[in-house]
Design a protein around this motif. Structure first.
Motif, PDB file in Angstrom:
ATOM      1  N   SER A   1     -21.975  15.788  50.164  1.00  0.00           N
ATOM      2  CA  SER A   1     -20.968  16.603  49.476  1.00  0.00           C
ATOM      3  C   SER A   1     -19.562  16.059  49.735  1.00  0.00           C
ATOM      4  CB  SER A   1     -21.061  18.057  49.955  1.00  0.00           C
ATOM      5  OG  SER A   1     -20.127  18.864  49.279  1.00  0.00           O
TER       6      SER A   1
ATOM      7  N   TYR B   1      -9.469  21.601  48.128  1.00  0.00           N
ATOM      8  CA  TYR B   1     -10.067  22.940  48.179  1.00  0.00           C
ATOM      9  C   TYR B   1     -11.522  22.861  48.627  1.00  0.00           C
ATOM     10  CZ  TYR B   1     -11.444  27.617  46.659  1.00  0.00           C
ATOM     11  OH  TYR B   1     -11.923  28.907  46.622  1.00  0.00           O
ATOM     12  N   TYR B   2     -12.282  21.982  47.972  1.00  0.00           N
ATOM     13  CA  TYR B   2     -13.700  21.867  48.298  1.00  0.00           C
ATOM     14  C   TYR B   2     -13.922  21.146  49.617  1.00  0.00           C
ATOM     15  CZ  TYR B   2     -14.349  23.475  43.538  1.00  0.00           C
ATOM     16  OH  TYR B   2     -14.318  24.223  42.392  1.00  0.00           O
TER      17      TYR B   2
ATOM     18  N   HIS C   1     -16.720  14.500  46.885  1.00  0.00           N
ATOM     19  CA  HIS C   1     -15.324  14.883  46.681  1.00  0.00           C
ATOM     20  C   HIS C   1     -14.374  13.719  46.967  1.00  0.00           C
ATOM     21  CE1 HIS C   1     -16.586  18.893  45.859  1.00  0.00           C
ATOM     22  NE2 HIS C   1     -17.113  19.053  47.058  1.00  0.00           N
TER      23      HIS C   1
ATOM     24  N   CYS D   1      -4.014  24.238  50.057  1.00  0.00           N
ATOM     25  CA  CYS D   1      -4.025  23.350  48.888  1.00  0.00           C
ATOM     26  C   CYS D   1      -2.687  23.371  48.155  1.00  0.00           C
ATOM     27  CB  CYS D   1      -5.150  23.741  47.936  1.00  0.00           C
ATOM     28  SG  CYS D   1      -6.798  23.524  48.644  1.00  0.00           S
TER      29      CYS D   1
ATOM     30  N   THR E   1      -7.223  20.024  44.105  1.00  0.00           N
ATOM     31  CA  THR E   1      -8.555  20.546  43.776  1.00  0.00           C
ATOM     32  C   THR E   1      -9.600  19.990  44.727  1.00  0.00           C
ATOM     33  OG1 THR E   1      -7.965  20.757  41.439  1.00  0.00           O
ATOM     34  CG2 THR E   1     -10.309  20.714  41.972  1.00  0.00           C
ATOM     35  N   ALA E   2      -9.535  18.687  44.987  1.00  0.00           N
ATOM     36  CA  ALA E   2     -10.462  18.066  45.931  1.00  0.00           C
ATOM     37  C   ALA E   2     -10.275  18.645  47.331  1.00  0.00           C
ATOM     38  CB  ALA E   2     -10.267  16.553  45.947  1.00  0.00           C
TER      39      ALA E   2
ATOM     40  N   GLU F   1     -10.582  32.643  51.623  1.00  0.00           N
ATOM     41  CA  GLU F   1     -10.311  31.852  50.422  1.00  0.00           C
ATOM     42  C   GLU F   1      -8.810  31.724  50.210  1.00  0.00           C
ATOM     43  OE1 GLU F   1     -11.358  31.930  45.638  1.00  0.00           O
ATOM     44  OE2 GLU F   1     -12.650  32.973  47.084  1.00  0.00           O
TER      45      GLU F   1
ATOM     46  N   GLN G   1     -13.371  23.580  52.506  1.00  0.00           N
ATOM     47  CA  GLN G   1     -14.501  24.491  52.657  1.00  0.00           C
ATOM     48  C   GLN G   1     -15.679  23.803  53.340  1.00  0.00           C
ATOM     49  OE1 GLN G   1     -15.142  25.899  48.599  1.00  0.00           O
ATOM     50  NE2 GLN G   1     -14.188  27.866  49.114  1.00  0.00           N
ATOM     51  N   LYS G   2     -16.026  22.592  52.870  1.00  0.00           N
ATOM     52  CA  LYS G   2     -17.162  21.873  53.435  1.00  0.00           C
ATOM     53  C   LYS G   2     -16.912  21.486  54.891  1.00  0.00           C
ATOM     54  CE  LYS G   2     -20.010  21.948  50.059  1.00  0.00           C
ATOM     55  NZ  LYS G   2     -21.291  22.707  50.231  1.00  0.00           N
TER      56      LYS G   2
END
Length: 332
Positions: free
Chosen positions: A6, A117-118, A10, A141, A114-115, A134, A121-122
């Motif tokens: 994952s 953000y993920y 990203h 971000c 945007t990248a 969140e 989280q990961k």
């Protein structure tokens, strides 16, 4: 899909967002690589050196931000002859984008946010710190996006010389002092020239600004960070370190920046074959209120004017060329 897969996904989205990006690497704060993705390039990259520079970019400047009571560093830009390293701290890791600014600049702030953000989280899942809300992730971000946008914005300052009409060859410091007095825009909170040991040769500060550390201590600390970055990059295939910029702050309305770059070699006597010359560096503290463009333009003008007084020096001249390259792109 595993966490590592994952992460690579990203990182790949960041790489594909620009043809100028040649490598994206994620490492821990000690410079140990976690994941990376790159594309074929004429630029020979040593990933271990890139991650080492990324680690230094944050650890070396941390003392200055702590002394100034400014938290936390959001992003750094390390310009070399061939590429810029854009480094962002995400939780316990450092994301570094190796970008060929000669092809394209600035990087895509929206895509990167945007990248982020993920990735955040990961990485929270991966390191067991996924208790962030969140909203916390969104704030992070937004800070990254704003820092990139603001650094690439502002009114371009014309390429001019502040060299005084008359110069006394036997004592160049008064002429250099006149250059520092000639800055046209009130963009710096404080700025100075230092030698390799951190000794302040000359400095200026906006009156009324109350900072918790003297300009001499600030300059010495910033110089230490710059020298560490230079040491880490010795012999690198990406070329000499031309400029280091770090952005710190809690929100986009209150971002501060630190810039350090070479300013030539000054001779203290005319005795031939003697160790009478030493490198000097320019150091500045600024807010991003006016954007980053006038900051790098005024730094270029000051440094170019100093070179006209003390003589040519290749790395410093390359910094001036780099600023002209960056400002040749269209900023919206």
């Amino acid at each position: 899909m595993s966490v590592r897969e994952s992460l690579i996904k990203h990182l790949t989205s960041i790489l594909r967002a620009s043809e100028g990006t040649v490598l994206v690497v994620l490492c821990d704060q000690n410079g140990l690589s976690i994941a990376k993705i790159g594309r074929k390039s004429d630029i020979d990259l040593n990933t271990n050196q890139i991650t080492s520079l990324a680690s230094t970019a944050f650890s070396a400047s941390e003392e200055n931000w702590e002394d100034l009571n400014i938290k936390d560093q959001v992003i750094s830009f390390s310009y070399f002859d061939k590429v810029c390293l854009v480094t962002i701290r995400i939780n316990e890791t450092l994301l570094t984008i190796v970008h060929d600014y000669h092809k394209e600049w600035p990087i895509d702030a929206d895509n990167l946010a945007t990248a982020m953000y993920y990735l955040k989280q990961k990485l929270g899942e991966f390191f067991g710190s996924g208790d962030e809300s969140e909203r916390d992730v969104e704030i992070f971000c937004d800070k990254v996006r704003s820092a990139i946008y603001l650094f690439g914005m502002g009114t371009e300052v014309p390429f001019v010389s502040y060299k005084p009409e008359s110069i006394e060859p036997s004592n160049l410091l008064p002429s250099i002092s006149k250059v520092l007095d000639s800055i046209q825009n009130p963009i710096f909170i404080r700025y100075s020239l230092v030698n390799p040991s951190g000794l302040t040769l000359d400095a200026r500060e906006i009156s009324g600004q109350k900072l918790p550390i003297s300009i001499e201590a600030f300059s010495a600390n910033a110089n230490v960070a710059f020298q560490k970055m230079k040491e880490e990059s010795i012999g690198s295939s990406i070329g000499d370190l031309l400029c280091f910029i770090a952005i710190s702050g809690q929100n986009s309305e209150n971002f501060y920046g630190l810039i350090t770059c070479p300013s030539g070699k000054i001779k203290f006597s005319e005795i031939e074959q003697s160790s009478n010359a030493e490198d000097i560096s320019f150091i500045g503290l600024f807010t991003l209120t006016y954007g980053g463009i006038p900051v790098i333009c005024e730094s270029r003008n000051i440094i170019n004017s100093i070179l006209q007084i003390i003589g040519e020096e290749q790395t410093t001249e390359n910094f001036i060329k780099t600023v002209n390259t960056l400002t040749s792109f269209k900023y919206d």
